[in-house]
Design a protein around this motif. Structure first.
Motif, PDB file in Angstrom:
ATOM      1  N   UNK A  24     -34.102 -24.308  72.489  1.00  0.00           N
ATOM      2  CA  UNK A  24     -35.389 -24.698  73.056  1.00  0.00           C
ATOM      3  C   UNK A  24     -36.178 -25.416  71.980  1.00  0.00           C
ATOM      4  N   UNK A  25     -37.144 -26.214  72.416  1.00  0.00           N
ATOM      5  CA  UNK A  25     -37.965 -26.965  71.462  1.00  0.00           C
ATOM      6  C   UNK A  25     -39.418 -26.908  71.896  1.00  0.00           C
ATOM      7  N   UNK A  26     -40.283 -26.651  70.926  1.00  0.00           N
ATOM      8  CA  UNK A  26     -41.731 -26.622  71.146  1.00  0.00           C
ATOM      9  C   UNK A  26     -42.396 -27.649  70.245  1.00  0.00           C
ATOM     10  N   UNK A  42     -44.437 -32.252  64.858  1.00  0.00           N
ATOM     11  CA  UNK A  42     -43.986 -30.935  64.411  1.00  0.00           C
ATOM     12  C   UNK A  42     -43.247 -30.256  65.548  1.00  0.00           C
ATOM     13  N   UNK A  43     -41.988 -29.888  65.296  1.00  0.00           N
ATOM     14  CA  UNK A  43     -41.158 -29.278  66.320  1.00  0.00           C
ATOM     15  C   UNK A  43     -40.615 -27.935  65.849  1.00  0.00           C
ATOM     16  N   UNK A  44     -40.671 -26.955  66.726  1.00  0.00           N
ATOM     17  CA  UNK A  44     -39.999 -25.684  66.498  1.00  0.00           C
ATOM     18  C   UNK A  44     -38.762 -25.683  67.385  1.00  0.00           C
ATOM     19  N   UNK A  45     -37.602 -25.603  66.765  1.00  0.00           N
ATOM     20  CA  UNK A  45     -36.339 -25.546  67.491  1.00  0.00           C
ATOM     21  C   UNK A  45     -35.800 -24.131  67.335  1.00  0.00           C
ATOM     22  N   UNK A  46     -35.602 -23.466  68.472  1.00  0.00           N
ATOM     23  CA  UNK A  46     -35.102 -22.099  68.471  1.00  0.00           C
ATOM     24  C   UNK A  46     -33.715 -22.061  69.086  1.00  0.00           C
ATOM     25  N   UNK A  47     -32.797 -21.383  68.378  1.00  0.00           N
ATOM     26  CA  UNK A  47     -31.440 -21.225  68.872  1.00  0.00           C
ATOM     27  C   UNK A  47     -31.096 -19.738  68.877  1.00  0.00           C
ATOM     28  N   UNK A  74     -41.230 -36.673  61.197  1.00  0.00           N
ATOM     29  CA  UNK A  74     -40.923 -35.536  62.060  1.00  0.00           C
ATOM     30  C   UNK A  74     -40.576 -34.340  61.187  1.00  0.00           C
ATOM     31  N   UNK A  75     -41.234 -33.216  61.448  1.00  0.00           N
ATOM     32  CA  UNK A  75     -40.927 -31.961  60.770  1.00  0.00           C
ATOM     33  C   UNK A  75     -40.288 -31.018  61.772  1.00  0.00           C
ATOM     34  N   UNK A  76     -39.163 -30.442  61.394  1.00  0.00           N
ATOM     35  CA  UNK A  76     -38.466 -29.492  62.264  1.00  0.00           C
ATOM     36  C   UNK A  76     -38.444 -28.132  61.585  1.00  0.00           C
ATOM     37  N   UNK A  77     -38.968 -27.142  62.290  1.00  0.00           N
ATOM     38  CA  UNK A  77     -38.891 -25.750  61.870  1.00  0.00           C
ATOM     39  C   UNK A  77     -37.823 -25.121  62.742  1.00  0.00           C
ATOM     40  N   UNK A  78     -36.860 -24.491  62.103  1.00  0.00           N
ATOM     41  CA  UNK A  78     -35.726 -23.935  62.824  1.00  0.00           C
ATOM     42  C   UNK A  78     -35.838 -22.412  62.866  1.00  0.00           C
ATOM     43  N   UNK A  79     -35.602 -21.830  64.030  1.00  0.00           N
ATOM     44  CA  UNK A  79     -35.586 -20.379  64.204  1.00  0.00           C
ATOM     45  C   UNK A  79     -34.231 -19.974  64.765  1.00  0.00           C
ATOM     46  N   UNK A  80     -33.596 -19.020  64.088  1.00  0.00           N
ATOM     47  CA  UNK A  80     -32.295 -18.505  64.508  1.00  0.00           C
ATOM     48  C   UNK A  80     -32.190 -17.059  64.020  1.00  0.00           C
ATOM     49  N   UNK A  88     -45.147 -19.555  59.924  1.00  0.00           N
ATOM     50  CA  UNK A  88     -45.172 -20.810  60.687  1.00  0.00           C
ATOM     51  C   UNK A  88     -44.459 -20.649  62.025  1.00  0.00           C
ATOM     52  N   UNK A  89     -43.431 -19.807  62.073  1.00  0.00           N
ATOM     53  CA  UNK A  89     -42.741 -19.554  63.338  1.00  0.00           C
ATOM     54  C   UNK A  89     -43.685 -18.932  64.360  1.00  0.00           C
ATOM     55  N   UNK A  90     -44.495 -17.967  63.910  1.00  0.00           N
ATOM     56  CA  UNK A  90     -45.446 -17.306  64.812  1.00  0.00           C
ATOM     57  C   UNK A  90     -46.519 -18.272  65.297  1.00  0.00           C
ATOM     58  N   UNK A  91     -47.018 -19.112  64.396  1.00  0.00           N
ATOM     59  CA  UNK A  91     -48.035 -20.106  64.764  1.00  0.00           C
ATOM     60  C   UNK A  91     -47.460 -21.081  65.790  1.00  0.00           C
ATOM     61  N   UNK A  92     -46.258 -21.567  65.530  1.00  0.00           N
ATOM     62  CA  UNK A  92     -45.639 -22.552  66.435  1.00  0.00           C
ATOM     63  C   UNK A  92     -45.372 -21.939  67.812  1.00  0.00           C
TER      64      UNK A  92
END
Length: 99
Positions: A24-26, A42-47, A74-80, A88-92
């Motif tokens: 998913x992407x936010x 700014x994108x949060x990508x969760x896998x 483009x900034x990508x923050x990755x969550x896995x 930053x994950x919580x904020x996003x």
């Protein structure tokens, strides 16, 4: 949100191609403010699975989205599950919009 429908669709396609169909992407950050000008994306990508090379995955997504957007930063923050969870994950998650 300062993204067109075509940009949103392209971002979703790029994320799925690079991170898999379950990703998913936010969008979060300044691009959510319709009154603002400029700014990076700014994108949060969760896998839902462990990522073996997170820096490579984030860089591939960021590079492809940047090219699609004419060189925009483009900034990508990755969550896995295997990655450290940072504030930053919580904020996003809290402030971001699911694309």
């Amino acid at each position: 949100m300062r993204l067109t429908a075509q940009q949103i669709q392209a971002i979703k396609t790029i994320v799925r191609e690079q991170a898999g169909a379950d990703a998913t992407v936010r969008l979060f950050g300044s691009r959510l403010d319709d009154a603002a000008k400029g700014g990076d994306v700014d994108l949060l990508v969760e896998v839902p699975y462990a990522v073996q090379s997170p820096a490579v995955l984030a860089a591939r997504i960021a590079g492809r989205v940047s090219r699609m957007m004419g060189g925009r930063k483009v900034d990508v923050v990755l969550a896995a599950p295997n990655l450290l969870r940072l504030p930053i994950h919580d904020v996003a998650r809290r402030e971001g919009t699911l694309l």
